[in-house]
Design a protein around this motif. Structure first.
Motif, PDB file in Angstrom:
ATOM      1  N   GLU A 149       0.835  -1.201   0.000  1.00  0.00           N
ATOM      2  CA  GLU A 149       0.000   0.000   0.000  1.00  0.00           C
ATOM      3  C   GLU A 149       0.874   1.258   0.000  1.00  0.00           C
ATOM      4  O   GLU A 149       0.599   2.213  -0.719  1.00  0.00           O
ATOM      5  CB  GLU A 149      -0.937   0.003   1.205  1.00  0.00           C
ATOM      6  CG  GLU A 149      -2.105  -0.935   1.061  1.00  0.00           C
ATOM      7  CD  GLU A 149      -3.054  -0.498  -0.039  1.00  0.00           C
ATOM      8  OE1 GLU A 149      -3.807   0.466   0.156  1.00  0.00           O
ATOM      9  OE2 GLU A 149      -3.024  -1.120  -1.120  1.00  0.00           O
ATOM     10  N   ASN A 163       2.408   1.649  -3.414  1.00  0.00           N
ATOM     11  CA  ASN A 163       1.382   2.135  -4.334  1.00  0.00           C
ATOM     12  C   ASN A 163       1.216   3.646  -4.203  1.00  0.00           C
ATOM     13  O   ASN A 163       1.147   4.360  -5.200  1.00  0.00           O
ATOM     14  CB  ASN A 163       0.052   1.422  -4.059  1.00  0.00           C
ATOM     15  CG  ASN A 163      -1.028   1.798  -5.032  1.00  0.00           C
ATOM     16  OD1 ASN A 163      -0.862   1.695  -6.238  1.00  0.00           O
ATOM     17  ND2 ASN A 163      -2.151   2.248  -4.515  1.00  0.00           N
ATOM     18  N   ALA A 200       2.991   5.917  -7.329  1.00  0.00           N
ATOM     19  CA  ALA A 200       1.934   6.089  -8.335  1.00  0.00           C
ATOM     20  C   ALA A 200       2.318   7.163  -9.355  1.00  0.00           C
ATOM     21  O   ALA A 200       2.103   6.996 -10.556  1.00  0.00           O
ATOM     22  CB  ALA A 200       0.611   6.430  -7.670  1.00  0.00           C
ATOM     23  N   GLU A 253       2.323   0.671 -10.847  1.00  0.00           N
ATOM     24  CA  GLU A 253       0.986   0.244 -10.432  1.00  0.00           C
ATOM     25  C   GLU A 253       1.088  -1.040  -9.620  1.00  0.00           C
ATOM     26  O   GLU A 253       1.730  -2.005 -10.040  1.00  0.00           O
ATOM     27  CB  GLU A 253       0.087   0.010 -11.639  1.00  0.00           C
ATOM     28  CG  GLU A 253      -1.327  -0.363 -11.251  1.00  0.00           C
ATOM     29  CD  GLU A 253      -2.276  -0.497 -12.434  1.00  0.00           C
ATOM     30  OE1 GLU A 253      -3.345  -1.119 -12.241  1.00  0.00           O
ATOM     31  OE2 GLU A 253      -1.970  -0.001 -13.529  1.00  0.00           O
ATOM     32  N   VAL A 254       0.434  -1.046  -8.474  1.00  0.00           N
ATOM     33  CA  VAL A 254       0.375  -2.224  -7.614  1.00  0.00           C
ATOM     34  C   VAL A 254      -0.959  -2.916  -7.852  1.00  0.00           C
ATOM     35  O   VAL A 254      -2.005  -2.278  -7.832  1.00  0.00           O
ATOM     36  CB  VAL A 254       0.526  -1.848  -6.122  1.00  0.00           C
ATOM     37  CG1 VAL A 254       0.306  -3.061  -5.227  1.00  0.00           C
ATOM     38  CG2 VAL A 254       1.905  -1.237  -5.863  1.00  0.00           C
ATOM     39  N   SER A 294      -4.828  -0.062  -3.369  1.00  0.00           N
ATOM     40  CA  SER A 294      -4.291  -0.741  -4.545  1.00  0.00           C
ATOM     41  C   SER A 294      -5.422  -1.488  -5.233  1.00  0.00           C
ATOM     42  O   SER A 294      -6.420  -1.845  -4.611  1.00  0.00           O
ATOM     43  CB  SER A 294      -3.203  -1.748  -4.134  1.00  0.00           C
ATOM     44  OG  SER A 294      -2.138  -1.098  -3.490  1.00  0.00           O
TER      45      SER A 294
END
Length: 168
Positions: free
Chosen positions: A73, A76, A80, A85-86, A112
Motif C-alpha cells: 500500500e 502504491n 503512483a 501500479e500495484v 491498490s
C-alpha cells in the motif's frame, strides 16, 4: 438544533482524524471485486505500456500476506506518480468474497487494485506465472519492459522498494 449538532460533531470528528492539518479523503466502500480466470488475468501480467507493475499474490487467510500488505500500500501511494501500479491478486476462495475479502479490503482501507484469481487449474497457472513458483504465498511479480522478477517471499517496505528500484 439536532441537525446542527450532528454536523458540528461530524466536522470535529473529521478534523480530529486528520493528521498535521491534511484532510484525508473519505474512501468509498468496495462492494465487488473483479474475478478473473488465469487466461483473463494473463494480460495484466504481460503489459508493455511503459508502466512498472508490482503484482502481489495473497489471501486473507495467509498471515505473512496480511503482514506485508502495508508495504504494498505504501509503495502504491509513493510510486503512483512514477508510473508504478500495484495489483493485489487475491487467491481467496470465491465463495468467501462477500463475507471475507470485501470486508477485509474495506476494513484495511486498501487503495491498490484488488482482483480475484478464480481458476481451479493451479497446476497450469502457477507454473505459467513463474516456473520456479511452488504455489506458496505470498508471492510477488515485478515487471516492466526492461525486465521481470519473481519472488516467493515476504517483503517489508525497504526490501520491496529496493527490489522495485532494480527494475525501474
Amino acid at each position: 438544533m439536532l441537525k446542527k449538532s450532528f454536523y458540528t460533531l461530524l466536522f470535529f470528528s473529521l478534523l480530529i482524524s486528520c493528521k498535521k492539518g491534511e484532510v484525508k479523503e473519505l474512501s468509498q466502500k468496495v462492494t465487488s471485486v473483479k474475478s478473473y480466470t488465469y487466461n483473463e488475468l494473463k494480460p495484466l501480467l504481460e503489459r508493455n505500456d511503459g508502466k512498472t507493475y508490482v503484482v502481489n499474490f495473497w489471501a486473507t487467510w495467509c498471515a505473512p500476506c496480511i503482514k506485508e500488505l502495508p508495504a504494498f500500500e505504501k509503495l502504491n501511494e509513493e510510486y503512483a506518480a512514477k508510473n508504478v501500479e500495484v495489483i493485489l491478486v487475491s487467491l481467496d476462495f470465491p465463495k468467501q468474497v462477500d463475507k471475507r475479502l470485501i470486508p477485509f479490503i474495506n476494513k484495511n482501507n486498501l487503495h491498490s487494485k484488488v482482483v480475484l484469481l478464480n481458476d481451479v487449474n493451479e497446476d497450469v497457472w502457477i507454473k505459467a506465472i513463474d516456473s520456479t513458483w511452488s504455489g506458496a504465498l505470498p508471492a510477488t511479480l515485478i515487471y516492466n519492459a526492461k525486465g521481470r522478477k519473481f519472488y516467493e517471499q515476504s517483503f517489508d517496505y525497504e526490501k520491496l522498494e529496493s527490489e522495485l528500484k532494480t527494475i525501474l
